[in-house]
Design an enzyme around this catalytic site. Structure first.
Site, PDB file in Angstrom:
ATOM      1  N   GLU A  17       0.779  -1.231   0.000  1.00  0.00           N
ATOM      2  CA  GLU A  17       0.000   0.000   0.000  1.00  0.00           C
ATOM      3  C   GLU A  17       0.815   1.288   0.000  1.00  0.00           C
ATOM      4  O   GLU A  17       0.380   2.286  -0.559  1.00  0.00           O
ATOM      5  CB  GLU A  17      -0.944   0.001   1.218  1.00  0.00           C
ATOM      6  CG  GLU A  17      -1.973  -1.096   1.194  1.00  0.00           C
ATOM      7  CD  GLU A  17      -2.909  -0.976   0.007  1.00  0.00           C
ATOM      8  OE1 GLU A  17      -3.484   0.109  -0.191  1.00  0.00           O
ATOM      9  OE2 GLU A  17      -3.052  -1.963  -0.730  1.00  0.00           O
TER      10      GLU A  17
ATOM     11  N   SER B 245     -44.452 -18.649  52.043  1.00  0.00           N
ATOM     12  CA  SER B 245     -43.816 -19.079  53.291  1.00  0.00           C
ATOM     13  C   SER B 245     -42.302 -18.956  53.285  1.00  0.00           C
ATOM     14  O   SER B 245     -41.668 -19.117  54.333  1.00  0.00           O
ATOM     15  CB  SER B 245     -44.204 -20.527  53.594  1.00  0.00           C
ATOM     16  OG  SER B 245     -45.552 -20.595  53.963  1.00  0.00           O
TER      17      SER B 245
END
Length: 822
Positions: free
Chosen positions: A161, A429
């Protein structure tokens, strides 16, 4: 004498004047450079008529004069002027444009160029299997620092590149000229450097125009002045698209070779570098020929730039280990794991870590949830819920009481649906231990051996109907001790206990243990029977306080957060405990629940010690709408809830009502047995009784039941249809030989010789009429061969009369509680 023109001599001037009929009126000094004015009638030089041009010179006197003409310009002067204009166009104009752009265009900040990355949520014990993967905008990106990228991979990218990257100013003038030419001639392509490509991506501008190129160049130079080349290259490698949904080099390495970037070979790096310009087209799976051509180009460029030696280039070959298909990168799960992820995100928010950070910083979030424990939880629920009616829902939360870490979290199988572990439901309970905790701290001397009227059908002030237990068979008698009442979940005992200590004290005890302060806030009598709503995760956390001898720890699910760049954003050491409940109180509460697992037939494997409490909430009519169990060993606390979205009547696959012990109980046992398998057996701390102790008028009965549990013998009716419902079958036992000898004080706990304990202990109950033996009596031993299980059902009343049950909350004359589920 007339004035001289620039082209005349003095004599010529005089002759001209005479010819014009005008006498000489003045005189001119032949040596003078300018004419003087006439002494009379003359005009100044500035007022004289224009000099005659060539066309009028020598014309006869009186002839008309033609207009003067300009002298032709020199050709070289025109050339010089054109050159200057061209220089201004090609030098000054770009310079001025660059200056204007420099002032106009802003360099992207770190926030502007922040890149979305994959965030990974992991289990505590298996980091290789993601619990959840967050891919913002469906982008697969994981940032890496430049030092994690091998040099040969960086060289490959530079060769492909921008070979002059480390020496150019951020742009390539030759490449720009080529790009301008292509734009003007309708061609494509250009000469962007790596810096320019990074600018293009970071500014999100990808239009094909000279204006974009102009902006790229300006920003490339500015960025090069503000960032090092290494920073730019690192950002570039993490930014660009590599195909296969991969953004950044790390994701690309995984997508093409299923390895981390640090493990890439030179050949593999060259292949990836060759894909940059057209990754979607040059993917070897789509065009192997193009991929090989680009690989050859990159390898040659590396050799030319001396990144590869000639020998290495000669030996290099195109890699053949590339994946024909990218591996799955995961995502947000849609099953039970999503609820774990969702809870973790909420906890991150509490710690100041935002969703944006999750999306941008590539976080690795390590949860406290064990992959093994989670599987055990899911398996237990699937096994026990298989074949059950489709309207049933369930949740399970498991916590380490020594740290507060959530070990397993099941909020339902539909991750995108309701999280039932966060559902608000009346506790029934399972709230009774908080009542006992309040009573122990109330200063009235209440203890495990304290007795209350345990008969059913008692009327209390302010109620328009009596409080019932589990029918006649659950009647605990006039002198029912607290431990027996907890084991059988006798409603009348705990309702009275709550009134004695005060409903607000019960609420305070619940909040003290860990129920959030904004829940269970109405101080009415029904609070003792769990008529107010809580979350399953809250119940697990509160019971964990009892398991840890009163040390309260806030439950948590995130242990560590690390960003992709290695920054540790958060780490949690086990939080310092809050000594919320006095240790002696917590231990006595634990003791009160030690016989519940045996009574509900969910004793843990090998008789491992555990404390638990079941609970059931009645809906309309005689139906039940919520069923619970919360229980623990010293190392694991687990809460299980079963219910429905619309509070439907809970009926199992056999058409029988569901109670806390009949479906949540087996789920709890299955999970706990698996979770504890292979771990060392632990005992609770030594019991120091408070108030009136069991088996003595005043004093202690020691630390009984702190090790292995031996369940009392249980008998079932010959009708096997009832065997899946703990207790109901026990209510129909044959009566035992309950004529035991009274022997109240010879042993601790006192033994009775009454009966064989087969059945109801000589028509007795847990308080022991059968055999007249002792405090726990039943014509047998303390655990009750008479028996503890044979008195008409467990805490959830499966052995009692259908209309009511011990432990099942039946709102006495109060409006039905709300049933929101979130």
């Amino acid at each position: 004498m007339p004035l001289l023109t620039h082209d005349e001599t003095a004599a010529a001037s005089m002759a001209r004047a005479t010819a014009n009929g005008g006498p000489a009126q003045g005189r001119v000094d032949p040596g003078a450079q300018t004419a003087t004015t006439a002494r009379s009638g003359g005009v100044a030089l500035s007022e004289r008529p224009p000099a005659l041009g060539p066309a009028t010179r020598g014309a006869p006197p009186g002839a008309p004069r033609s207009a003067p003409s300009k002298r032709p310009s020199s050709p070289w002067k025109l050339v010089r002027r054109g050159v200057l204009i061209l220089l201004a166009v090609f030098v000054l104009a770009p310079f001025l444009a660059f200056v204007v752009g420099w002032m106009m265009f802003k360099v992207p900040t770190a926030d502007d160029v922040a890149l979305s990355q994959v965030a990974t949520f992991t289990f505590a014990d298996d980091l290789n299997v993601p619990l959840a993967t967050v891919r913002p905008d469906n982008e697969n990106r994981v940032k890496v620092t430049l030092d994690q990228v091998p040099q040969h991979v960086k060289d490959a990218v530079l060769a492909a590149e921008d070979r002059t990257f480390f020496t150019n100013p951020g742009f390539d003038i030759t490449g720009i000229a080529r790009a301008v030419y292509n734009q003007l001639t309708g061609g494509v392509g250009g000469g962007s450097t790596i810096t320019q490509q990074y600018v293009k991506v970071s500014t999100d501008e990808d239009d094909v125009s000279l204006l974009r190129k102009y902006k790229e160049v300006v920003l490339a130079v500015k960025i090069s002045r503000e960032q090092t080349k290494e920073q730019i290259l690192e950002n570039y490698l993490n930014t660009i698209f590599w195909g296969r949904q991969a953004y950044g080099l790390q994701a690309a390495s995984k997508a093409y070779f299923d390895k981390d970037v640090k493990d890439l070979t030179p050949s593999e790096g060259a292949m990836l570098a060759g894909l940059i310009q057209a990754p979607s087209n040059w993917d070897p799976a789509k065009s192997l020929e193009d991929a090989q051509r680009r690989w050859t180009f990159v390898a040659d460029q590396m050799a030319e730039a001396n990144f590869l030696t000639p020998a290495a280039r000669a030996q290099a070959v195109f890699p053949d280990n590339w994946l024909r298909e990218a591996p799955a990168v995961g995502g947000l799960p849609e099953d039970d794991r999503y609820h774990i992820y969702d809870l973790a995100v909420a906890e991150l928010t509490d710690q100041g870590i935002t969703q944006e950070q999750i999306d941008r910083d590539g976080l690795t979030v390590t949860t406290t949830v064990s992959a093994a424990r989670q599987k055990q939880a899911v398996d237990a629920i699937k096994e026990k819920m298989e074949g059950q009616p489709g309207n049933l829902r369930s949740s399970l939360v498991s916590i380490d009481p020594k740290t507060g870490a959530i070990l397993a979290y099941y909020g339902g199988s539909n991750g995108l649906g309701t999280d039932y572990a966060q559902g608000l439901r009346p506790a029934g309970s399972t709230f009774k231990p908080f009542v006992f905790s309040a009573a122990l701290q109330g200063g009235a001397g209440v203890g495990l051996g304290s007795t209350f009227d345990g008969t059913s059908g008692q009327k209390f002030k302010g109620l328009d109907r009596p409080i019932n237990n589990s029918g006649e068979s659950s009647d605990c008698g006039k002198e029912c001790n607290v431990k027996t009442a907890m084991t059988q979940s006798v409603n009348t005992v705990f309702y009275k206990m709550g009134l004695d200590v005060g409903p607000q004290k019960v609420i305070d005890a619940a909040h003290q243990a860990g129920i959030p302060p904004d829940l269970a806030t109405d101080p009415r009598g029904g609070i003792s029977l769990g008529d107010q709503e809580v979350h399953p995760v809250d119940m697990a956390a509160a019971y964990a306080t009892f398991a840890a001898d009163g040390q309260r720890r806030k439950p948590y699910i995130v242990s560590k957060v690390v960003a992709a760049d290695g920054r540790v954003l958060f780490t949690r050491d086990p939080p310092e405990p809050d000594a919320a409940v006095p240790a002696q109180v917590a231990r006595n509460v634990t003791e009160s629940m030690l016989d519940v697992p045996a009574r509900s037939k969910v004793t843990l494997a090998g008789g491992r010690v555990a404390a638990a409490k079941t609970g059931t909430v009645q809906g309309e009519g005689d139906s039940n709408k919520d069923a619970w169990i919360v229980g623990y060993t010293p190392s694991i606390v687990t809460a299980v809830w079963v219910g429905s979205d619309k509070s439907d009547a809970l009926v199992d696959k056999k058409g029988q009502q569901i109670f806390g012990g009949s479906l949540p109980g087996p789920i709890w046992k299955a999970y706990m047995d698996d979770a504890l398998a292979g771990t060392s057996e632990e005992s609770f701390s030594k019991l120091v009784p408070m108030g009136k102790a069991l088996g003595a008028a005043n004093g202690s009965d020691g630390d009984r039941s702190t090790s292995r549990q031996t369940p009392p013998p249980t008998q079932r009716d010959s009708d096997d249809r009832d065997q899946d419902r703990p207790g109901r079958d026990d209510a129909n036992q044959d009566n035992g030989n309950g004529n035991g000898n009274d022997n109240p004080a010879d042993t601790d706990p006192p033994q009775g010789n009454g009966g064989n304990g087969d059945g109801n202990g000589g028509n007795g109950n847990d308080a022991g009429n059968g055999g007249n033996g002792n405090d726990d009596g039943n014509g047998g031993n303390d655990a009750g061969n008479g028996n503890d299980d044979g008195n008409g059902g467990d805490e959830d009343g499966n052995g009692g009369s259908p209309p009511s049950e011990g432990g099942r909350f039946v709102p006495p004359g109060l409006p039905a509680p709300r049933d929101p589920v979130r």
